[in-house]
Design an enzyme around this catalytic site. Structure first.
Site, PDB file in Angstrom:
ATOM      1  N   ASN A 208      54.925  -6.454  21.422  1.00  0.00           N
ATOM      2  CA  ASN A 208      55.413  -5.459  20.461  1.00  0.00           C
ATOM      3  C   ASN A 208      56.279  -4.438  21.180  1.00  0.00           C
ATOM      4  OD1 ASN A 208      53.693  -3.105  21.259  1.00  0.00           O
ATOM      5  ND2 ASN A 208      52.075  -4.571  20.759  1.00  0.00           N
ATOM      6  N   LYS A 331      41.477   4.187   9.193  1.00  0.00           N
ATOM      7  CA  LYS A 331      41.156   3.755  10.564  1.00  0.00           C
ATOM      8  C   LYS A 331      40.138   4.699  11.196  1.00  0.00           C
ATOM      9  CE  LYS A 331      45.264   1.055  11.285  1.00  0.00           C
ATOM     10  NZ  LYS A 331      46.645   0.976  11.698  1.00  0.00           N
TER      11      LYS A 331
HETATM   12  O1  PMT Z   1      54.201   3.266  23.786  1.00  0.00           O
HETATM   13  P1  PMT Z   1      55.262   4.065  23.056  1.00  0.00           P
HETATM   14  O2  PMT Z   1      56.610   3.369  23.044  1.00  0.00           O
HETATM   15  O3  PMT Z   1      55.348   5.478  23.548  1.00  0.00           O
HETATM   16  O4  PMT Z   1      54.826   4.123  21.511  1.00  0.00           O
HETATM   17  C1  PMT Z   1      53.673   4.836  21.173  1.00  0.00           C
HETATM   18  C2  PMT Z   1      52.897   4.147  20.050  1.00  0.00           C
HETATM   19  C3  PMT Z   1      53.715   4.169  18.780  1.00  0.00           C
HETATM   20  C4  PMT Z   1      52.559   2.706  20.432  1.00  0.00           C
HETATM   21  C5  PMT Z   1      51.557   4.949  19.923  1.00  0.00           C
HETATM   22  O5  PMT Z   1      51.851   6.295  19.642  1.00  0.00           O
HETATM   23  C6  PMT Z   1      50.668   4.386  18.824  1.00  0.00           C
HETATM   24  O6  PMT Z   1      50.777   4.745  17.668  1.00  0.00           O
HETATM   25  N1  PMT Z   1      49.729   3.487  19.222  1.00  0.00           N
HETATM   26  C7  PMT Z   1      48.859   2.760  18.261  1.00  0.00           C
HETATM   27  C8  PMT Z   1      49.557   1.547  17.745  1.00  0.00           C
HETATM   28  C9  PMT Z   1      48.904   0.918  16.532  1.00  0.00           C
HETATM   29  O7  PMT Z   1      49.509   0.631  15.585  1.00  0.00           O
HETATM   30  O8  PMT Z   1      47.678   0.748  16.543  1.00  0.00           O
HETATM   31  P2  PMT Z   1      46.859   0.006  15.319  1.00  0.00           P
HETATM   32  O9  PMT Z   1      47.059   0.696  14.040  1.00  0.00           O
HETATM   33  O10 PMT Z   1      47.141  -1.464  15.397  1.00  0.00           O
HETATM   34  O11 PMT Z   1      45.425   0.265  15.830  1.00  0.00           O
HETATM   35  C10 PMT Z   1      44.693   1.450  15.564  1.00  0.00           C
HETATM   36  C11 PMT Z   1      43.930   1.831  16.804  1.00  0.00           C
HETATM   37  O12 PMT Z   1      43.041   0.750  17.180  1.00  0.00           O
HETATM   38  C12 PMT Z   1      44.811   2.088  18.001  1.00  0.00           C
HETATM   39  O13 PMT Z   1      44.285   3.190  18.690  1.00  0.00           O
HETATM   40  C13 PMT Z   1      44.707   0.798  18.805  1.00  0.00           C
HETATM   41  O14 PMT Z   1      44.867   1.054  20.188  1.00  0.00           O
HETATM   42  C14 PMT Z   1      43.298   0.323  18.489  1.00  0.00           C
HETATM   43  N2  PMT Z   1      43.138  -1.138  18.524  1.00  0.00           N
HETATM   44  C15 PMT Z   1      43.979  -1.953  17.824  1.00  0.00           C
HETATM   45  C16 PMT Z   1      43.791  -3.317  17.866  1.00  0.00           C
HETATM   46  C17 PMT Z   1      42.763  -3.850  18.652  1.00  0.00           C
HETATM   47  N3  PMT Z   1      42.579  -5.163  18.743  1.00  0.00           N
HETATM   48  N4  PMT Z   1      41.945  -3.026  19.316  1.00  0.00           N
HETATM   49  C18 PMT Z   1      42.095  -1.688  19.253  1.00  0.00           C
HETATM   50  O15 PMT Z   1      41.336  -0.944  19.857  1.00  0.00           O
END
Ligand code: PMT
Length: 398
Positions: A208, A331
């Site tokens: 990603n 979340k």
């Molecule tokens: O890295 P950069 O270019 O600076 O960009 C920053 C960012 C946009 C990536 C960052 O600010 C951000 O928003 N990170 C979370 C990305 C995301 O969409 O996460 P999610 O909605 O898929 O997941 C929610 C949370 O669960 C997150 O904290 C993620 O780390 C966690 N997660 C997700 C999937 C997984 N299998 N295990 C997890 O723990």
């Protein structure tokens, strides 16, 4: 910042010991009370008289002298210190401190102090880069010690490489930072950064757009505020100085590293963009384009936030392109978070890859703080401010 602060300056046996004299002089002129400890090896390079003349203070040179105060010298120095600075620090003192050895005045003082400890290594490049030295540095960083990274240049051993003691400016800046904004001293935080890569074959992966910048900003600001930081990262950005850095690639590797790192952590921040799916099978060799078109069968990756349990504050990010707040609130409760950072990735110049971000900090008590577009480093500081408003003593196992 330095005025009326007590700095215990430990000098160990390196040719760079002469530079410690200039540092002692600078700190004294800036108004600090500088108490110097010279190890036996340091005294082969520079004399106590030099430091006594510059600091106008007695200089401590051994465990067994009768000091003027009644209490043991290592205890009185350890208690009086606002900060202990070891400059230059040899591989030997770093190893001793990493293993809690206490066989001279400097190592006993460090073991006995509750003040922040700043270590300024200076040594031959191979010694510095030796995995055992790096492992010892990692251990100390994880325990909250601050390191000022050595510079690269020509060394006394006539080689060119990393190992020169950092400049006086860098050391003084670090002391100022540690003394000034140490509201996270004593805390251990684990931060994840970057997008995971799930291998399709040895050359291709599902990935990603995360660059790691947001996670690095969280790690660097926590470090600057005095925390011990472990950064688990997939990013190709260089590892920040003064944090324990663990490079990983896939969601499974990130899970394994986080499970280990959170064991004695106070805060976990999941800024990484972790893949939700991975190929069910990873081909052992590169898939040739001559093979007929294939469907890629996917399976779920582990949800790291749901798998790691413990008594620490859990901060998640939610990068959303629609229904920002309601998705983020979902979340917060699904993943049993204390704080979720709702990250609006539709805003121009925010989110993936950029230096700025646009977020709303949502806490489990229902409070919501909508921040304007600002640099990721400032966003990170705001998030830490919110984390620090939690009462750490009242946390229960997640
Ligand atoms: O890295 P950069 O270019 O600076 O960009 C920053 C960012 C946009 C990536 C960052 O600010 C951000 O928003 N990170 C979370 C990305 C995301 O969409 O996460 P999610 O909605 O898929 O997941 C929610 C949370 O669960 C997150 O904290 C993620 O780390 C966690 N997660 C997700 C999937 C997984 N299998 N295990 C997890 O723990």
């Amino acid at each position: 910042m330095l005025k009326d602060r007590t700095i215990v300056l430990g000098v160990t046996g390196s040719i760079a010991a002469y530079k410690a004299a200039e540092l002692a002089s600078y700190l004294t002129k800036a108004g600090a009370q500088v108490d110097v400890i010279l190890t036996d090896a340091a005294q082969k390079f520079i004399t106590p008289l030099t430091f006594r003349s510059l600091t106008h203070r007695p200089v401590a040179v051994g465990m067994w002298e009768l000091s003027e105060s009644f209490s043991s010298q290592h205890i009185s120095l350890a208690q009086a210190a606002d900060a202990v600075v070891i400059a230059p620090a040899t591989a030997d003192i770093i190893a001793k401190l990493a293993y809690g050895l206490a066989d001279d005045l400097l190592s006993t003082t460090v073991l006995a102090t509750k003040a922040p400890v700043i270590v300024v290594p200076a040594m031959n490049t191979n010694m510095y880069e030796n995995p055992v030295t790096q492992e010892n540095i990692g251990r100390l960083v994880a325990r909250g010690f601050t390191f000022v990274e050595p510079a690269t240049g020509r060394l006394a051993c006539d080689t060119v490489g990393k190992g020169r003691m950092a400049s006086q400016n860098e050391i003084v800046d670090t002391i100022g930072r540690v003394l000034g904004a140490g509201d996270m001293v004593g805390l251990r935080v684990v931060v994840t950064a970057g997008g995971t890569r799930e291998a399709i074959d040895p050359v291709r992966f599902i990935g990603n757009r995360s660059s790691g910048k947001m996670g690095y900003a969280m790690a660097e600001t926590a470090r600057d505020r005095g925390a011990g930081v472990v950064l688990v990262s997939t990013s190709t950005l260089p590892a920040p100085a003064g944090v324990e850095f663990i490079a990983v690639e896939s969601a499974a590797e990130m899970l394994e590293a986080v499970l280990e790192a959170v064991r004695d952590a106070d805060v976990l921040v999941m800024a990484a963009a972790v893949a939700d799916f991975k190929p069910k099978v990873t081909a052992k060799s590169k898939i040739k384009k001559s093979v007929p078109v294939q469907n890629l069968e996917l399976e779920r990756t582990p949800d790291i936030l749901s798998e790691v349990k413990g008594k620490f504050i859990r901060v998640g990010f939610a990068a959303e392109s629609e229904n920002l707040l309601s998705n983020a609130r979902g979340k917060l409760s699904e993943k049993k978070l204390d704080i979720v950072i709702a990250n609006d990735v539709t805003v121009e110049g925010a989110g993936f890859g950029s230096d700025n971000n646009k977020v709303t900090i949502i806490s489990r008590d229902g409070s919501e703080d909508d921040l304007p577009l600002m640099p990721k480093l400032e966003v990170a500081d705001k998030i830490w401010d919110r984390v620090l408003s939690f009462e750490f003593g009242t946390l229960v196992d997640s």
